[in-house]
Motif scaffolding. Sequence first.
Motif, PDB file in Angstrom:
ATOM      1  N   ARG A 265     102.439  22.309-127.820  1.00 48.39           N
ATOM      2  CA  ARG A 265     103.518  22.575-127.397  1.00 48.39           C
ATOM      3  C   ARG A 265     103.765  21.783-126.009  1.00 48.39           C
ATOM      4  O   ARG A 265     103.728  22.400-124.951  1.00 48.39           O
ATOM      5  N   PRO A 266     104.113  20.381-126.022  1.00 46.72           N
ATOM      6  CA  PRO A 266     104.424  19.629-125.093  1.00 46.72           C
ATOM      7  C   PRO A 266     105.602  20.295-124.303  1.00 46.72           C
ATOM      8  O   PRO A 266     105.367  20.066-122.863  1.00 46.72           O
ATOM      9  N   ASP A 267     106.663  20.573-124.733  1.00 49.83           N
ATOM     10  CA  ASP A 267     107.642  21.193-124.078  1.00 49.83           C
ATOM     11  C   ASP A 267     107.473  22.443-123.042  1.00 49.83           C
ATOM     12  O   ASP A 267     108.209  22.628-122.211  1.00 49.83           O
ATOM     13  N   LYS A 268     106.530  23.130-123.512  1.00 51.28           N
ATOM     14  CA  LYS A 268     106.035  24.446-122.786  1.00 51.28           C
ATOM     15  C   LYS A 268     104.713  24.167-122.018  1.00 51.28           C
ATOM     16  O   LYS A 268     104.196  24.923-121.364  1.00 51.28           O
ATOM     17  N   GLY A 269     103.883  23.056-122.194  1.00 49.57           N
ATOM     18  CA  GLY A 269     102.751  22.691-121.551  1.00 49.57           C
ATOM     19  C   GLY A 269     101.708  23.710-122.328  1.00 49.57           C
ATOM     20  O   GLY A 269     100.582  23.902-121.553  1.00 49.57           O
ATOM     21  N   TRP A 270     101.626  23.793-123.618  1.00 49.18           N
ATOM     22  CA  TRP A 270     100.518  24.543-124.247  1.00 49.18           C
ATOM     23  C   TRP A 270      99.810  23.683-125.112  1.00 49.18           C
ATOM     24  O   TRP A 270     100.147  22.682-125.682  1.00 49.18           O
ATOM     25  N   ILE A 271      98.465  24.326-125.139  1.00 49.01           N
ATOM     26  CA  ILE A 271      97.542  23.779-126.230  1.00 49.01           C
ATOM     27  C   ILE A 271      97.236  24.970-127.090  1.00 49.01           C
ATOM     28  O   ILE A 271      97.079  26.135-126.319  1.00 49.01           O
ATOM     29  N   MET A 272      97.414  24.929-128.478  1.00 48.16           N
ATOM     30  CA  MET A 272      97.205  26.014-129.339  1.00 48.16           C
ATOM     31  C   MET A 272      96.012  26.105-129.655  1.00 48.16           C
ATOM     32  O   MET A 272      95.384  25.020-130.309  1.00 48.16           O
ATOM     33  N   THR A 273      95.064  27.343-129.707  1.00 51.73           N
ATOM     34  CA  THR A 273      93.687  27.422-130.451  1.00 51.73           C
ATOM     35  C   THR A 273      93.767  28.447-131.751  1.00 51.73           C
ATOM     36  O   THR A 273      94.731  29.197-131.556  1.00 51.73           O
ATOM     37  N   ASP A 274      92.814  28.461-132.248  1.00 47.22           N
ATOM     38  CA  ASP A 274      92.566  29.312-133.295  1.00 47.22           C
ATOM     39  C   ASP A 274      91.936  30.779-132.780  1.00 47.22           C
ATOM     40  O   ASP A 274      91.460  31.588-133.659  1.00 47.22           O
ATOM     41  N   ALA A 275      92.165  30.934-131.336  1.00 46.52           N
ATOM     42  CA  ALA A 275      91.147  32.271-131.031  1.00 46.52           C
ATOM     43  C   ALA A 275      92.652  33.000-130.169  1.00 46.52           C
ATOM     44  O   ALA A 275      92.793  32.797-129.011  1.00 46.52           O
TER      45      ALA A 275
END
Length: 374
Positions: A265-275
């Motif tokens: 989520r570049p707009d939020k500065g997030w990287i999403m993981t499955d944990a």
Amino acid sequence: MTHLIELTTPYLLLDPEKMQRNIMRLQAHMDELGVVLRPHVKTAKSIDVVRRLFPSGVGPITVSTLKEAEYFADFGFTDMTYAVGISPDKLPRVARLIHAGVRLRVLLDSVEQAQAVVAFAQRDGIRIPALIEIDCDGERAGLRESDEKIIAIARILQESHQFEGILMHAGGSYHCPDKAAKEAAAEHERATAVTVKQRLNTAGIDCPVVSVGSTPTAHFATDLTGVTEVRAGVYVFHDLVMAGIHVCELDDIAISVVATVIGHRPDKGWIMTDAGWMALSRDRGTAQQELDQGYGVVCAMDGTPYRDLIVTNTSQEHGVVALRKGSKAKLPKLAVGDKVRILPNHACATASQFDGYVVPKIDELVFWPRINGW
């Protein structure tokens, strides 16, 4: 040959060399102080881990559930302390273990519990060794050192030969970030125990067991005169809470959750993981510490922490990875499918989310199962 990169995430990775260093460090300290270490197996809940604690024996151990007691009894462990206040409904299971040859001590802090233990033991024709829980710092269950009920309970147990001694846990030590405070907590725990033992002795009651312990006080005790045994558990793996109060370093933490990047989520500065919290747990043990580590510190697969990168939020199966608030660092370039390791806040809580440990061993991976439940 299976590689870490090929395993389905999330999974729990255990570094056996770090674990062994942690084990040896505390054992050496207890040897130096001349006191028996009775490890608390509630953190590991795995025979493969606990065998590393006792390379030439089977105990003594501390358990937090009767399922643990039954599990370790199946592997030959016969000297256990069940360090959670006993409820009468659990006494039949305690009795079955005793009949099977296990010396299982129970814990209590009320007249009602003592009477229940005595009555059950008499009906069943067994001896149920009991310890009285003492509260040394207001953090959990137990009786304060001056409480007259200590003597009353001890007499009830002594009359039927069930009384073994006292037990306490310095939970307040988890709030002691500096060395002097942890040393003071350890000495207060010891001094409180000795005072209670002396009160019992003055009342004509023998108190053979004086059991103390927490991972911080065990590491920072400088004198254990009058103590017969020390209990500690999370030291086997360590975690971010222990690192946050300087009991260990980040590099000492022996377990991590391996997760896969599943989006951005570049707009939020997030990287999403499955944990998400199903893998990491809901534990936020570092939230009140000097450095809040969110739901865990994010590392590369070689164990190197990314600068200021933590799990800032979770839902059931999603983990939100972002930079710590106020950080000047840049998000690492992690593509979908890349793997990361996440160091846990609380090793006991995170490990309980899994049914075992993935352990690298020379050129192969092995799986060490663990138990959960009660």
